[in-house]
Design a protein around this motif. Sequence first.
Motif, mmCIF file in Angstrom:
data_model
loop_
_atom_site.group_PDB
_atom_site.id
_atom_site.type_symbol
_atom_site.label_atom_id
_atom_site.label_comp_id
_atom_site.label_asym_id
_atom_site.label_seq_id
_atom_site.Cartn_x
_atom_site.Cartn_y
_atom_site.Cartn_z
ATOM 1 N N VAL A 81 3.909 -0.015 -10.588
ATOM 2 C CA VAL A 81 2.941 1.005 -10.207
ATOM 3 C C VAL A 81 1.639 0.651 -10.909
ATOM 4 O O VAL A 81 1.655 0.257 -12.078
ATOM 5 N N VAL A 82 0.528 0.757 -10.190
ATOM 6 C CA VAL A 82 -0.780 0.629 -10.828
ATOM 7 C C VAL A 82 -1.503 1.956 -10.706
ATOM 8 O O VAL A 82 -1.664 2.494 -9.615
ATOM 9 N N PHE A 83 -1.871 2.469 -11.861
ATOM 10 C CA PHE A 83 -2.686 3.675 -11.923
ATOM 11 C C PHE A 83 -4.118 3.188 -12.093
ATOM 12 O O PHE A 83 -4.420 2.440 -13.022
ATOM 13 N N THR A 84 -5.011 3.586 -11.195
ATOM 14 C CA THR A 84 -6.360 3.025 -11.206
ATOM 15 C C THR A 84 -7.409 4.105 -10.980
ATOM 16 O O THR A 84 -7.126 5.125 -10.350
ATOM 17 N N ALA A 85 -8.604 3.870 -11.519
ATOM 18 C CA ALA A 85 -9.732 4.784 -11.299
ATOM 19 C C ALA A 85 -10.630 4.204 -10.223
ATOM 20 O O ALA A 85 -11.202 3.122 -10.397
ATOM 21 N N GLN A 86 -10.742 4.898 -9.073
ATOM 22 C CA GLN A 86 -11.583 4.450 -7.964
ATOM 23 C C GLN A 86 -12.391 5.651 -7.489
ATOM 24 O O GLN A 86 -11.806 6.688 -7.189
ATOM 25 N N SER A 87 -13.702 5.502 -7.392
ATOM 26 C CA SER A 87 -14.495 6.682 -7.064
ATOM 27 C C SER A 87 -14.900 6.759 -5.598
ATOM 28 O O SER A 87 -15.397 7.781 -5.154
ATOM 29 N N ASN A 88 -14.673 5.686 -4.830
ATOM 30 C CA ASN A 88 -14.991 5.794 -3.400
ATOM 31 C C ASN A 88 -14.042 4.924 -2.587
ATOM 32 O O ASN A 88 -13.407 3.995 -3.099
ATOM 33 N N LEU A 89 -13.976 5.239 -1.275
ATOM 34 C CA LEU A 89 -12.984 4.620 -0.403
ATOM 35 C C LEU A 89 -13.128 3.098 -0.321
ATOM 36 O O LEU A 89 -12.132 2.369 -0.417
ATOM 37 N N ALA A 90 -14.365 2.629 -0.163
ATOM 38 C CA ALA A 90 -14.558 1.184 0.021
ATOM 39 C C ALA A 90 -14.074 0.403 -1.198
ATOM 40 O O ALA A 90 -13.374 -0.612 -1.075
ATOM 41 N N ALA A 91 -14.434 0.898 -2.372
ATOM 42 C CA ALA A 91 -14.000 0.210 -3.593
ATOM 43 C C ALA A 91 -12.485 0.278 -3.735
ATOM 44 O O ALA A 91 -11.837 -0.697 -4.151
ATOM 45 N N ALA A 92 -11.914 1.417 -3.379
ATOM 46 C CA ALA A 92 -10.461 1.580 -3.484
ATOM 47 C C ALA A 92 -9.742 0.639 -2.520
ATOM 48 O O ALA A 92 -8.715 0.043 -2.860
ATOM 49 N N GLN A 93 -10.288 0.498 -1.300
ATOM 50 C CA GLN A 93 -9.687 -0.429 -0.327
ATOM 51 C C GLN A 93 -9.745 -1.869 -0.828
ATOM 52 O O GLN A 93 -8.783 -2.632 -0.691
ATOM 53 N N ALA A 94 -10.883 -2.210 -1.410
ATOM 54 C CA ALA A 94 -11.025 -3.572 -1.927
ATOM 55 C C ALA A 94 -10.015 -3.824 -3.041
ATOM 56 O O ALA A 94 -9.358 -4.869 -3.095
ATOM 57 N N PHE A 95 -9.876 -2.841 -3.930
ATOM 58 C CA PHE A 95 -8.922 -2.975 -5.036
ATOM 59 C C PHE A 95 -7.497 -3.078 -4.494
ATOM 60 O O PHE A 95 -6.712 -3.941 -4.904
ATOM 61 N N TYR A 96 -7.175 -2.196 -3.560
ATOM 62 C CA TYR A 96 -5.827 -2.174 -2.979
ATOM 63 C C TYR A 96 -5.502 -3.518 -2.315
ATOM 64 O O TYR A 96 -4.446 -4.113 -2.561
ATOM 65 N N GLY A 97 -6.431 -3.994 -1.512
ATOM 66 C CA GLY A 97 -6.211 -5.270 -0.832
ATOM 67 C C GLY A 97 -6.066 -6.418 -1.814
ATOM 68 O O GLY A 97 -5.179 -7.271 -1.680
ATOM 69 N N ASP A 98 -6.900 -6.403 -2.825
ATOM 70 C CA ASP A 98 -6.843 -7.453 -3.832
ATOM 71 C C ASP A 98 -5.509 -7.438 -4.566
ATOM 72 O O ASP A 98 -4.885 -8.485 -4.783
ATOM 73 N N MET A 99 -5.054 -6.259 -4.928
ATOM 74 C CA MET A 99 -3.793 -6.175 -5.690
ATOM 75 C C MET A 99 -2.588 -6.564 -4.839
ATOM 76 O O MET A 99 -1.674 -7.226 -5.321
ATOM 77 N N LYS A 100 -2.595 -6.156 -3.566
ATOM 78 C CA LYS A 100 -1.460 -6.523 -2.703
ATOM 79 C C LYS A 100 -1.442 -8.038 -2.487
ATOM 80 O O LYS A 100 -0.376 -8.667 -2.464
ATOM 81 N N ARG A 101 -2.631 -8.618 -2.327
ATOM 82 C CA ARG A 101 -2.725 -10.060 -2.140
ATOM 83 C C ARG A 101 -2.242 -10.808 -3.384
ATOM 84 O O ARG A 101 -1.441 -11.737 -3.309
#
Lengths: 448, 448
Positions: free
Chosen positions: A234-254
């Motif tokens: 599980v990754v608990f992360t601080a993301q303040s907007n959708l675009a940044a969160a999507q980028a983080f999510y995609g990066d982590m899954k990759r």
Amino acid sequence: MTRQLHLGAFLLESGHHVAAWRSPDVPDRAGLDFGLYRRLAQTAEQALFDAVFVADSVAVEEGPGAERISRSARFEPLTLMSALAAVTERIGLVATVTATYNEPYHVARKFASLDHLSGGRSGWNLVTSDNAAEAGNFGRAEHIAHADRYARAEEFLLVVQGLWDSWEDDAFINDRDSGVYYRPDGRHVLDHDGAHFKVRGPLNVARSPQGQPVIVQAGSSEAGRQLAARSAEVVFTAQSNLAAAQAFYGDMKRRTAEAGRSPESLKIMPGVFVVVGRSRAEAEDKQAALQALVDPVAAVGLVSRMIGNFDLSGYPLDEPLPELPLTESGQRSRQQLLSSLARDGQLTLRQLALKVAGGRGHLNVVGTAADVADVLQTWFEQGAADGFNVMPPTLPAGLDDFATLVVPELQRRGLFRTRYEGRTLREHLGLARPAVGAAAGFHLKEGV
Amino acid sequence: MTRQLHLGAFLLESGHHVAAWRSPDVPDRAGLDFGLYRRLAQTAEQALFDAVFVADSVAVEEGPGAERISRSARFEPLTLMSALAAVTERIGLVATVTATYNEPYHVARKFASLDHLSGGRSGWNLVTSDNAAEAGNFGRAEHIAHADRYARAEEFLLVVQGLWDSWEDDAFINDRDSGVYYRPDGRHVLDHDGAHFKVRGPLNVARSPQGQPVIVQAGSSEAGRQLAARSAEVVFTAQSNLAAAQAFYGDMKRRTAEAGRSPESLKIMPGVFVVVGRSRAEAEDKQAALQALVDPVAAVGLVSRMIGNFDLSGYPLDEPLPELPLTESGQRSRQQLLSSLARDGQLTLRQLALKVAGGRGHLNVVGTAADVADVLQTWFEQGAADGFNVMPPTLPAGLDDFATLVVPELQRRGLFRTRYEGRTLREHLGLARPAVGAAAGFHLKEGV
């Protein structure tokens, strides 16, 4: 089965808003009120949350305004979660423990013990210590530099996971007739000898109900991402907007796939600070009431600590935040998040302080249950989150609101469970129970 | 008020007899059965014991026969006691934690947290680690030598007690109106800088209900006695006969007075292994049934470990025990106790192994409730004990027997309480609540 989202209840004393403790409806000295925590855990369990979650620090808050926030007196997470294990039945129990000033044998042992006490509900949020105040409590004048503490954390985790596999699941045969309590060939000696640790083992706890307690990781820096991709669940992360969160999510899954793991074996759970009301006006009134209680000294102190223990108390409140250097202290990724929040919004120090006074840079939602569910659904369905760590503004009221208003709305939309299917935290999260020796990156020696 | 004796319930997996786990009436894998421990703690509380007590080791049992005893899979004490805190109301909770392979900040914090969780019921049994198996789990090839580990333990305790006094009792004023959460002048920075530890503080836990958790000490060597006289509030000791117990009791009370403390501020509690029956024959039958289950390999292994990890597995079972050298490993005082038991009784190895298979060198009593009460009363009234740490042969049955048979007999004689007068462990034991700065030997710096 339809994919459903996961929910953690992030419990933090009187609540996540920096002024929560001044709110009239929270208990005095909430950080050491076990009756409150018991009630919160039971509320979260009735609402079918996957887990309760507590943060940690191994020092008091220091610096200007420290006496004006409620963070310097709190339960130690492993003792708290053990007590909560005894008064709950199904909910997961995720405790934060630093890998920087600890011994892996103690940490492995306590989480395994909690996993047995709770019938398979323990999770470890592995963090690294990020400030000089913590260093000073463990014999060091300066904290360990950022890169070093991640290298140490990775080896620490390897040792802990190795110790958790000290025994085969069926090693303790308890054979009264033959007098053999455990099978010697079911016992593994780790004999770890690395750059930071030398640990023989075995652990003096049988393999636990989950096999391995769930590994949670909360750093979003480059080093934190690398560690999470290889080892976290599980990754608990601080993301303040959708675009940044999507980028983080995609990066982590990759990265997870690149590490040879299924992307589904890592769940991404951003924090979300939620102020919910029966109407939008009620929610906004609640938020305004909390913001009105914010003490500028306390809020600027919070920003100072979040931005890397850079003392901002002398800076003018109503001028834009100057560009600040990255420091070795504090969470690297949080420093960057705050700097970009201030720069992108052209915020003054006061505006930034008020902006983080609630969610500390996490996603903020203020509105009705439908408003909140809309945002969570969007993030969940548009590749930004597998679930959320819910940060109530005040406790217990903010969690009650989420449980009674938002959870039913998520259930109506088919996004959240209507009963617990499993008994362990792994089962709630849809994570497989690892076989002995299968945890990332380590190799068992032969028996005995 | 008449002086009354104090009782601890020493909980140890399936029981204190080395063959307890083979007994038909004990649960499987008792060391990790929380339902059992909950029942035991509640039984002890109903019987008005001062405290439950658990021992500890930070390693599995090693050596010949280790797989034939039930000591290698157990709960970690602080997690266990925290869980028990949530399901009990009045009984004290004494956890053993080594000062050898730990950090004082972590230990201070967890016991303070447990004290808050339990409403003032925590006690720390401070031990030093005594074997190479433990050393190997913490990065050392050899354990720390006996004298060194006591010097380290004494400094460790000083730091822990200093950290417990980080805050005045009324520091956390929680003043919503002014926005001040704690009074800065109620905060103390320890700034300890000694031979073994450098710890700044303050602790991030408010001063706990007992002010300071109760300090228990279990070593009876010269170094252990010195530490106890200066700093402990309860001494748990192994004494196998009245004369030796009286000598120990007198010596400890004298040393305590010499250290400038009231002799009543240190309670001496020998362990007592009790097999009780409704008739003497029933008690003897119970004892014989357990002795018949003793596996010589397991029992000789136990003696080997108790005598300082000196491997006796090759020695003839039916010849007298040879004179053995004192080693740096194991409990020094226990080595001496076993050597003198063997020499004075002219015991063979098998006889010694059977003799310690129950009480491991502690006082043994097998008989009716009146027989047991007679012995306890004699020791209590003739200057050998202020109370006892009760070691049931099997669990839960042995504790049930003590609670239902012996406790009422002690109450009839006016020797034991008939209800709890206090709420904290200190109150049960008749120990004063120390003021900030009054704990032995340490000096606070001025505020902030």
